[in-house]
Write a protein that holds these residues in place. Structure first.
Motif, PDB file in Angstrom:
ATOM      1  N   GLU A  64      37.668  28.105  17.728  1.00  0.00           N
ATOM      2  CA  GLU A  64      37.411  26.939  16.650  1.00  0.00           C
ATOM      3  C   GLU A  64      36.972  27.198  15.750  1.00  0.00           C
ATOM      4  OE1 GLU A  64      36.540  23.628  20.454  1.00  0.00           O
ATOM      5  OE2 GLU A  64      35.048  24.370  19.433  1.00  0.00           O
ATOM      6  N   ARG A  65      35.772  28.198  16.218  1.00  0.00           N
ATOM      7  CA  ARG A  65      34.960  28.696  14.836  1.00  0.00           C
ATOM      8  C   ARG A  65      35.848  29.802  13.624  1.00  0.00           C
ATOM      9  NH1 ARG A  65      30.398  30.278  18.454  1.00  0.00           N
ATOM     10  NH2 ARG A  65      31.293  32.218  18.143  1.00  0.00           N
ATOM     11  N   MET A  66      36.561  30.460  14.394  1.00  0.00           N
ATOM     12  CA  MET A  66      38.383  30.785  13.198  1.00  0.00           C
ATOM     13  C   MET A  66      39.494  30.132  12.840  1.00  0.00           C
ATOM     14  SD  MET A  66      39.800  33.475  16.196  1.00  0.00           S
ATOM     15  CE  MET A  66      40.951  33.779  15.717  1.00  0.00           C
ATOM     16  N   LEU A  67      38.878  28.373  13.172  1.00  0.00           N
ATOM     17  CA  LEU A  67      40.026  27.352  12.231  1.00  0.00           C
ATOM     18  C   LEU A  67      39.279  26.957  11.276  1.00  0.00           C
ATOM     19  CD1 LEU A  67      41.838  26.177  15.163  1.00  0.00           C
ATOM     20  CD2 LEU A  67      42.896  27.664  13.265  1.00  0.00           C
ATOM     21  N   THR A  68      37.619  27.629  11.145  1.00  0.00           N
ATOM     22  CA  THR A  68      36.925  26.642  10.454  1.00  0.00           C
ATOM     23  C   THR A  68      36.696  27.822   9.543  1.00  0.00           C
ATOM     24  OG1 THR A  68      34.871  27.240  11.802  1.00  0.00           O
ATOM     25  CG2 THR A  68      35.969  24.952  12.285  1.00  0.00           C
TER      26      THR A  68
END
Length: 111
Positions: A32-36
């Motif tokens: 999720e952090r990679m996507l944001t």
């Protein structure tokens, strides 16, 4: 849960599933952090560390953890969709960076 599990065995089973869910939740949080946005150094290092091995809890999931597992499954689906979009955007961006099919142009700097 199907069948009955004696008290101590039930406690071990719950702990086993909690550990498995925590590991999967950590992986989803990193994705999720990679996507944001960009990851901090620690998250980036752990994101691809080693081969992934699926957790192996000892038995069927306890009823008390079913809702948590379903929420995790939902989050994984959202991440999967986000990663699919990110991969496609990367492909488009790379295609735009490739040189066009034309003859090379040189500049004479000796003049």
């Amino acid at each position: 849960m199907i069948g009955r599990v004696p008290g101590d065995d039930l406690a071990d089973l719950v702990r086993s599933w909690q550990d498995a869910l925590e590991a999967l939740e950590h992986d989803v949080q990193v994705a999720e952090r990679m996507l944001t946005g960009p990851l901090d150094a620690d998250a980036a290092t752990s994101a691809g560390a080693g081969a992934w091995l699926p957790p192996q809890p000892r038995g069927p999931i306890p009823d008390a953890l079913v809702a948590r597992a379903r929420d995790l499954l939902r989050r994984q689906a959202v991440v999967r969709e986000g990663l699919t979009r990110a991969i496609e955007q990367t492909r488009v961006g790379l295609a735009q960076l490739r040189p066009a099919d034309r003859a090379p142009a040189y500049v004479d700097i000796s003049a």
